[in-house]
Write a protein that holds these residues in place. Structure first.
Motif, PDB file in Angstrom:
ATOM      1  N   MET A 151     -55.741 -16.961 -72.909  1.00 48.77           N
ATOM      2  CA  MET A 151     -55.471 -16.034 -71.836  1.00 48.77           C
ATOM      3  C   MET A 151     -56.647 -16.013 -70.871  1.00 48.77           C
ATOM      4  N   GLY A 152     -56.364 -15.985 -69.591  1.00 50.80           N
ATOM      5  CA  GLY A 152     -57.393 -15.951 -68.564  1.00 50.80           C
ATOM      6  C   GLY A 152     -58.144 -14.632 -68.548  1.00 50.80           C
ATOM      7  N   GLU A 153     -59.226 -14.642 -67.826  1.00 54.46           N
ATOM      8  CA  GLU A 153     -60.007 -13.431 -67.648  1.00 54.46           C
ATOM      9  C   GLU A 153     -60.311 -13.272 -66.169  1.00 54.46           C
ATOM     10  N   VAL A 154     -60.762 -12.089 -65.793  1.00 60.26           N
ATOM     11  CA  VAL A 154     -61.027 -11.806 -64.389  1.00 60.26           C
ATOM     12  C   VAL A 154     -62.458 -11.306 -64.226  1.00 60.26           C
ATOM     13  N   TYR A 155     -63.125 -11.837 -63.222  1.00 62.16           N
ATOM     14  CA  TYR A 155     -64.484 -11.424 -62.881  1.00 62.16           C
ATOM     15  C   TYR A 155     -64.429 -10.694 -61.539  1.00 62.16           C
ATOM     16  N   PHE A 156     -65.033  -9.533 -61.487  1.00 60.79           N
ATOM     17  CA  PHE A 156     -65.142  -8.748 -60.265  1.00 60.79           C
ATOM     18  C   PHE A 156     -66.536  -8.957 -59.690  1.00 60.79           C
ATOM     19  N   TYR A 157     -66.616  -9.288 -58.413  1.00 64.60           N
ATOM     20  CA  TYR A 157     -67.897  -9.508 -57.730  1.00 64.60           C
ATOM     21  C   TYR A 157     -68.045  -8.476 -56.617  1.00 64.60           C
ATOM     22  N   HIS A 158     -68.993  -7.572 -56.804  1.00 64.27           N
ATOM     23  CA  HIS A 158     -69.258  -6.451 -55.904  1.00 64.27           C
ATOM     24  C   HIS A 158     -70.339  -6.861 -54.912  1.00 64.27           C
ATOM     25  N   LEU A 159     -69.940  -7.133 -53.673  1.00 68.05           N
ATOM     26  CA  LEU A 159     -70.873  -7.583 -52.642  1.00 68.05           C
ATOM     27  C   LEU A 159     -71.646  -6.396 -52.075  1.00 68.05           C
ATOM     28  N   THR A 160     -72.962  -6.460 -52.168  1.00 69.41           N
ATOM     29  CA  THR A 160     -73.802  -5.431 -51.551  1.00 69.41           C
ATOM     30  C   THR A 160     -74.898  -6.035 -50.693  1.00 69.41           C
ATOM     31  N   ARG A 161     -75.162  -7.319 -50.838  1.00 69.09           N
ATOM     32  CA  ARG A 161     -76.227  -7.981 -50.084  1.00 69.09           C
ATOM     33  C   ARG A 161     -75.754  -9.213 -49.330  1.00 69.09           C
ATOM     34  N   SER A 162     -75.037 -10.063 -49.997  1.00 70.63           N
ATOM     35  CA  SER A 162     -74.615 -11.344 -49.406  1.00 70.63           C
ATOM     36  C   SER A 162     -73.297 -11.190 -48.661  1.00 70.63           C
ATOM     37  N   PRO A 163     -73.128 -11.956 -47.584  1.00 71.13           N
ATOM     38  CA  PRO A 163     -71.827 -11.953 -46.916  1.00 71.13           C
ATOM     39  C   PRO A 163     -70.782 -12.664 -47.767  1.00 71.13           C
ATOM     40  N   LEU A 164     -69.540 -12.326 -47.521  1.00 75.49           N
ATOM     41  CA  LEU A 164     -68.424 -12.917 -48.257  1.00 75.49           C
ATOM     42  C   LEU A 164     -68.473 -14.435 -48.220  1.00 75.49           C
ATOM     43  N   GLU A 165     -68.721 -15.016 -47.054  1.00 75.43           N
ATOM     44  CA  GLU A 165     -68.713 -16.467 -46.908  1.00 75.43           C
ATOM     45  C   GLU A 165     -69.738 -17.139 -47.824  1.00 75.43           C
ATOM     46  N   ALA A 166     -70.944 -16.582 -47.899  1.00 75.29           N
ATOM     47  CA  ALA A 166     -71.994 -17.161 -48.750  1.00 75.29           C
ATOM     48  C   ALA A 166     -71.623 -17.051 -50.221  1.00 75.29           C
ATOM     49  N   THR A 167     -71.079 -15.921 -50.605  1.00 80.36           N
ATOM     50  CA  THR A 167     -70.685 -15.729 -52.008  1.00 80.36           C
ATOM     51  C   THR A 167     -69.550 -16.675 -52.374  1.00 80.36           C
ATOM     52  N   LEU A 168     -68.594 -16.839 -51.471  1.00 82.58           N
ATOM     53  CA  LEU A 168     -67.488 -17.762 -51.755  1.00 82.58           C
ATOM     54  C   LEU A 168     -67.973 -19.201 -51.872  1.00 82.58           C
ATOM     55  N   ALA A 190     -62.145  -8.506 -68.650  1.00 83.23           N
ATOM     56  CA  ALA A 190     -62.729  -8.410 -67.316  1.00 83.23           C
ATOM     57  C   ALA A 190     -64.243  -8.263 -67.410  1.00 83.23           C
ATOM     58  N   GLN A 191     -64.909  -8.775 -66.380  1.00 87.60           N
ATOM     59  CA  GLN A 191     -66.348  -8.598 -66.217  1.00 87.60           C
ATOM     60  C   GLN A 191     -66.609  -8.106 -64.808  1.00 87.60           C
ATOM     61  N   TYR A 192     -67.589  -7.212 -64.691  1.00 88.88           N
ATOM     62  CA  TYR A 192     -67.988  -6.683 -63.393  1.00 88.88           C
ATOM     63  C   TYR A 192     -69.403  -7.163 -63.103  1.00 88.88           C
ATOM     64  N   TRP A 193     -69.561  -7.853 -61.965  1.00 90.71           N
ATOM     65  CA  TRP A 193     -70.841  -8.413 -61.551  1.00 90.71           C
ATOM     66  C   TRP A 193     -71.289  -7.746 -60.261  1.00 90.71           C
ATOM     67  N   SER A 194     -72.587  -7.414 -60.196  1.00 87.05           N
ATOM     68  CA  SER A 194     -73.158  -6.791 -59.012  1.00 87.05           C
ATOM     69  C   SER A 194     -74.395  -7.558 -58.576  1.00 87.05           C
ATOM     70  N   GLU A 195     -74.626  -7.609 -57.276  1.00 91.58           N
ATOM     71  CA  GLU A 195     -75.828  -8.247 -56.747  1.00 91.58           C
ATOM     72  C   GLU A 195     -76.825  -7.194 -56.249  1.00 91.58           C
ATOM     73  N   GLU A 196     -76.630  -5.965 -56.691  1.00 88.98           N
ATOM     74  CA  GLU A 196     -77.442  -4.844 -56.239  1.00 88.98           C
ATOM     75  C   GLU A 196     -78.940  -5.075 -56.425  1.00 88.98           C
ATOM     76  N   SER A 197     -79.329  -5.729 -57.505  1.00 82.55           N
ATOM     77  CA  SER A 197     -80.743  -5.954 -57.803  1.00 82.55           C
ATOM     78  C   SER A 197     -81.325  -7.140 -57.036  1.00 82.55           C
ATOM     79  N   GLY A 198     -80.498  -7.840 -56.282  1.00 82.19           N
ATOM     80  CA  GLY A 198     -80.964  -9.017 -55.552  1.00 82.19           C
ATOM     81  C   GLY A 198     -80.500 -10.314 -56.181  1.00 82.19           C
ATOM     82  N   ARG A 199     -79.994 -10.240 -57.378  1.00 79.58           N
ATOM     83  CA  ARG A 199     -79.386 -11.402 -58.032  1.00 79.58           C
ATOM     84  C   ARG A 199     -78.155 -10.921 -58.776  1.00 79.58           C
ATOM     85  N   TRP A 200     -77.249 -11.819 -59.053  1.00 79.95           N
ATOM     86  CA  TRP A 200     -76.006 -11.428 -59.725  1.00 79.95           C
ATOM     87  C   TRP A 200     -76.299 -11.041 -61.168  1.00 79.95           C
ATOM     88  N   THR A 201     -75.842  -9.836 -61.534  1.00 80.15           N
ATOM     89  CA  THR A 201     -76.051  -9.303 -62.866  1.00 80.15           C
ATOM     90  C   THR A 201     -74.728  -8.748 -63.396  1.00 80.15           C
TER      91      THR A 201
END
Length: 152
Positions: free
Chosen positions: A1-18, A136-147
């Motif tokens: 079964m697949g899984e889903v990762y959530f990426y919460h953008l707070t620093r990088s623009p969408l284009e760079a993250t993609l 599911a996993q939730y990832w944030s870049e709040e600290s300056g790197r993806w965590t």
């Protein structure tokens, strides 16, 4: 079964993250469907993915063309992707259903942390997918790197 990762953008623009996420997906050998809610976002992302020269080029196409099935990354507003994706990336609050995640290697939801509606939509998607038994996993870049901040 697949899984889903959530990426919460707070620093990088969408284009760079993609660029980062799509590059990793292609390196893994996955075909990707990139789903947005509007043609306007797909126009913007299409242009951004063509920029950067050979080293940064990410092969992709817009849905509705004659070679959709051959596209490594297919940009679409629809729920069906002709390129038989291993990975689905949703932006702009595009809908995603637990049933479509099951056959995938991974699904990703990328959302703008500066937009309260986008944050609420992501929370609703997290809750719905969690209730459906999707990992599911939730990832944030709040600290300056993806965590990774949370997982189910």
């Amino acid at each position: 079964m697949g899984e889903v990762y959530f990426y919460h953008l707070t620093r990088s623009p969408l284009e760079a993250t993609l660029r980062l996420l799509l590059g990793k997906a292609l390196d893994a050998g996955w075909r990707v469907a990139l789903r947005g809610r509007s043609d306007a976002i797909l126009d913007r992302l299409d242009a951004a993915l063509w920029q950067g020269g050979d080293a940064d080029f990410l092969p992709h196409g817009r849905a509705g063309g004659p070679h959709d099935a051959d596209q490594p990354v297919l940009l679409t507003t629809g729920t069906e992707a002709a390129n038989r994706p291993d990975c689905l990336v949703c932006v702009e609050g595009a809908a995603i259903d637990a049933a479509e995640i099951a056959p995938l290697a991974r699904a990703m939801i990328v959302f703008d942390g500066q937009d309260p509606q986008a944050v609420q939509t992501a929370r609703d998607q997290w809750r719905s997918l969690k209730e459906a038994g999707i990992k599911a996993q939730y990832w944030s870049e709040e600290s300056g790197r993806w965590t990774r901040k949370a997982e189910t």
